[in-house]
Design a protein around this motif. Structure first.
Motif, mmCIF file in Angstrom:
data_model
loop_
_atom_site.group_PDB
_atom_site.id
_atom_site.type_symbol
_atom_site.label_atom_id
_atom_site.label_comp_id
_atom_site.label_asym_id
_atom_site.label_seq_id
_atom_site.Cartn_x
_atom_site.Cartn_y
_atom_site.Cartn_z
ATOM 1 N N THR A 39 0.816 -1.221 0.000
ATOM 2 C CA THR A 39 0.000 0.000 0.000
ATOM 3 C C THR A 39 0.846 1.265 0.000
ATOM 4 O O THR A 39 0.315 2.351 -0.225
ATOM 5 C CB THR A 39 -0.946 0.043 1.212
ATOM 6 O OG1 THR A 39 -0.173 0.098 2.418
ATOM 7 C CG2 THR A 39 -1.865 -1.170 1.229
ATOM 8 N N LEU A 40 2.148 1.155 0.236
ATOM 9 C CA LEU A 40 2.999 2.344 0.250
ATOM 10 C C LEU A 40 2.914 3.094 -1.073
ATOM 11 O O LEU A 40 2.821 4.316 -1.106
ATOM 12 C CB LEU A 40 4.458 1.967 0.532
ATOM 13 C CG LEU A 40 4.785 1.527 1.952
ATOM 14 C CD1 LEU A 40 6.231 1.078 2.036
ATOM 15 C CD2 LEU A 40 4.512 2.630 2.940
ATOM 16 N N SER A 43 -0.117 5.400 -1.711
ATOM 17 C CA SER A 43 -0.258 6.628 -0.929
ATOM 18 C C SER A 43 0.205 7.812 -1.769
ATOM 19 O O SER A 43 0.355 7.715 -2.973
ATOM 20 C CB SER A 43 0.563 6.521 0.359
ATOM 21 O OG SER A 43 1.944 6.569 0.063
ATOM 22 N N THR A 44 0.466 8.916 -1.121
ATOM 23 C CA THR A 44 0.939 10.100 -1.835
ATOM 24 C C THR A 44 2.389 9.962 -2.288
ATOM 25 O O THR A 44 2.839 10.713 -3.135
ATOM 26 C CB THR A 44 0.798 11.363 -0.954
ATOM 27 O OG1 THR A 44 1.574 11.171 0.224
ATOM 28 C CG2 THR A 44 -0.654 11.606 -0.595
ATOM 29 N N THR A 46 4.649 8.185 -4.489
ATOM 30 C CA THR A 46 4.411 7.333 -5.647
ATOM 31 C C THR A 46 5.670 6.711 -6.238
ATOM 32 O O THR A 46 5.572 5.784 -7.016
ATOM 33 C CB THR A 46 3.667 8.114 -6.750
ATOM 34 O OG1 THR A 46 4.407 9.307 -7.044
ATOM 35 C CG2 THR A 46 2.265 8.484 -6.287
#
Length: 143
Positions: A39-40, A43-44, A46
């Motif tokens: 999920t990293l 997130s914001t 990229t």
């Protein structure tokens, strides 16, 4: 390398079954790691690459402690940023070889390329929670 290449199973295999990765968040055990690491990139943050250096390891029987310095160019919300910090590792020897019992990352700074970098400058607010305590202490002492 497994983190940067998205090899989640391989990454989880570098930890003991109850091992923990501690930093911007904490993942403990294989199941949490297999949920957390993929999920990293959603997130914001990229894109990222981890460059490590200055590794030191002290071995005492079947346990070890190590420190590794980290330089991490990354992209946050489409903006080029640079982070630097250290990993503090606790490792144990297992039947399958050495594994992390805990890998903790703390950051010296996390700044946009536009604003520049300096000790304890954080343009990525979540990184403040993983600020390197020794860097903060040194700044407060004026060293």
């Amino acid at each position: 390398q497994a983190l940067d290449d998205g090899l989640w199973e391989d990454l989880a295999d570098t930890f003991t079954p109850d091992g923990a990765f501690v930093g911007l968040s904490t993942a403990r055990g294989r199941e949490e790691m297999l949920e957390f690491f993929p999920t990293l990139n959603a997130s914001t943050v990229t894109s990222w690459w981890h460059f490590s250096s200055n590794e030191t390891v002290e071995i005492a029987g079947d346990s070890a402690h190590g420190t590794t310095w980290l330089l991490q160019p990354c992209v946050v919300d489409g903006e080029s940023q640079l982070a630097a910090g250290r990993y503090e590792d606790t490792m144990v020897r297992t039947a399958g070889g050495w594994r992390f019992q805990e890998r903790k990352v703390s950051f010296f700074f996390w700044s946009s390329l536009e604003s520049g970098w300096d000790a304890a400058r954080f343009d990525f607010p979540p990184a403040v929670g993983a600020e390197d305590a020794r860097t903060r202490e040194r700044l407060e002492q004026g060293v």
